[in-house]
Enzyme design. Structure first.
Site, PDB file in Angstrom:
ATOM      1  N   HIS A 240      -4.650 -54.017   7.509  1.00  0.00           N
ATOM      2  CA  HIS A 240      -3.349 -53.764   7.830  1.00  0.00           C
ATOM      3  C   HIS A 240      -3.351 -53.479   9.333  1.00  0.00           C
ATOM      4  O   HIS A 240      -2.576 -54.369  10.085  1.00  0.00           O
ATOM      5  CB  HIS A 240      -2.872 -52.529   7.326  1.00  0.00           C
ATOM      6  CG  HIS A 240      -2.653 -52.411   5.872  1.00  0.00           C
ATOM      7  ND1 HIS A 240      -1.884 -53.291   5.113  1.00  0.00           N
ATOM      8  CD2 HIS A 240      -3.481 -51.682   4.974  1.00  0.00           C
ATOM      9  CE1 HIS A 240      -2.173 -52.941   3.663  1.00  0.00           C
ATOM     10  NE2 HIS A 240      -3.028 -52.036   3.775  1.00  0.00           N
TER      11      HIS A 240
HETATM   12  O1  RIB Z   1       0.324 -48.854   4.358  1.00  0.00           O
HETATM   13  C1  RIB Z   1      -0.876 -49.353   5.327  1.00  0.00           C
HETATM   14  C2  RIB Z   1      -0.702 -48.217   6.458  1.00  0.00           C
HETATM   15  O2  RIB Z   1      -0.822 -46.889   5.766  1.00  0.00           O
HETATM   16  C3  RIB Z   1      -1.919 -48.526   7.382  1.00  0.00           C
HETATM   17  O3  RIB Z   1      -1.850 -48.103   8.450  1.00  0.00           O
HETATM   18  C4  RIB Z   1      -3.046 -47.624   6.597  1.00  0.00           C
HETATM   19  O4  RIB Z   1      -3.926 -47.040   7.795  1.00  0.00           O
HETATM   20  C5  RIB Z   1      -2.290 -46.234   6.156  1.00  0.00           C
HETATM   21  O5  RIB Z   1      -2.067 -45.603   7.512  1.00  0.00           O
END
Ligand code: RIB
Ligand code: CA
Length: 323
Positions: A240
């Site tokens: 992500h």
């Molecule tokens: O939903 C994904 C996000 O939530 C990413 O930033 C992961 O590191 C968590 O923080």
């Protein structure tokens, strides 16, 4: 080409760690500072994890400041189901040999922004709490923020609720302050980050390489993907947070839609969901305040992650590390 000055607010976090590696390896970015958010784990843990990552990347010259301990209004919910008790379970990293900055996150951001000759890009890969506090406390500095690139939300997808993604869901009021700031937004939600997926069989591309950085990423992927397999039946790790960094360095990797992006706060069912209007431009009522990424060149994304590890491995060797 002049480097892009950035400050990264993060909650390491396995994918935050890979995002930091990507940023530190890039010759297009000047990472002025890092601020730790409460999100994946408590801010004490995420701040220490951020310093551990700088330590292994041989960048202890970059200041790290601790942010707020809790969201603006609601109580803190950490994501130990995905990131474990330490916030970065799995690989063992060396202890940091440097201390965090004395000032809190919002003061470090304000100092770095004031000192920088050109406008600074803020990259958010955790909750928006610290950046919201900075925006509220230093309105005169908004003009020195070039844009905000953030991982969060989703046009059609949630992961903490059917509609809300963790980073936004964990502090929706803070996210709303960021979205309403009139600073240009670049949002990387689950629609694109689930496509920035490294498959199990590709972990070997990191593991087979010599050096602490490659082995760190392989270890992060092993733990992170196991959580995703258990929790969300995914075959691999969606990286992500690296999307919010890659988008600043290589925007050509992504497909974007301009739109007005905000956050739902009132509804019980969809609190923390992003709201946006993806209808044709002439049909929309609101002026766009940013753009959301909806697609990514995954193969190129993977190649650039491997390249980042190679660059940092060479830099470690230049600084006298054995690998
Ligand atoms: O939903 C994904 C996000 O939530 C990413 O930033 C992961 O590191 C968590 O923080
Ligand atoms: Ca994160």
């Amino acid at each position: 080409m002049n480097k892009i000055p950035v400050i990264i607010d993060c909650d390491p976090g396995h994918d935050d760690a890979i995002a930091l590696i990507t940023a530190l390896a890039s010759d297009r970015l000047d990472v002025l500072g890092i601020t730790a958010a409460a999100g994946n784990q408590t801010v004490d843990k995420t701040e220490k994890n951020a310093r551990k990552i700088l330590e292994i990347c041989a960048r202890t010259d970059i200041p790290v400041a601790k942010g707020r301990t809790a969201p603006l209004l609601q109580s803190l919910h950490v994501a130990r189901d995905i990131h474990g008790e330490s916030g970065m379970d799995g690989p063992v990293l060396p202890e940091p040999t440097f201390e965090p900055a004395k000032e809190p996150a919002e003061e470090l951001i304000a100092r770095l922004v004031e000192e920088c000759e050109t406008p600074v890009t803020l990259i958010i890969t955790g909750t928006c709490t610290n950046i919201a506090v900075f925006l509220l406390a230093y309105p005169h500095l908004h003009r020195k923020i070039a844009r905000i690139s953030l991982m969060g939300g989703g046009a059609f997808l949630g992961n903490r609720t059917p509609l809300a993604e963790f980073n936004i869901w964990a502090d929706p009021e803070a996210a709303r302050i960021v979205m309403d700031s009139q600073i240009p937004l670049e949002v990387y939600g689950l629609d694109v980050t689930h496509k920035a997926l490294i498959y199990q069989e590709e972990f070997e591309l990191f593991r087979k390489e010599e050096g602490a950085i490659f082995q760190l990423v392989a270890g992060l992927l092993d733990f992170f993907s196991a959580s995703y397999l258990n929790e969300r039946k995914m075959n691999g790790g969606p990286i992500h947070d690296a999307c919010a960094v890659m988008g600043v360095i290589y925007p050509e990797l992504f497909t974007y839609r301009e739109t007005h992006i905000s956050v739902e706060l009132e509804s019980r069912e969809s609190r923390g969901a992003l709201t946006m209007d993806l209808r044709p431009k002439e049909k929309r009522e609101k002026q766009a305040n940013g753009k959301i990424a909806l697609d990514v060149d995954r193969d190129k994304f993977l190649q650039l992650l491997l390249e980042s590890c190679k660059i940092l491995t060479a830099e470690r060797r230049k600084k006298g590390y054995d690998s």
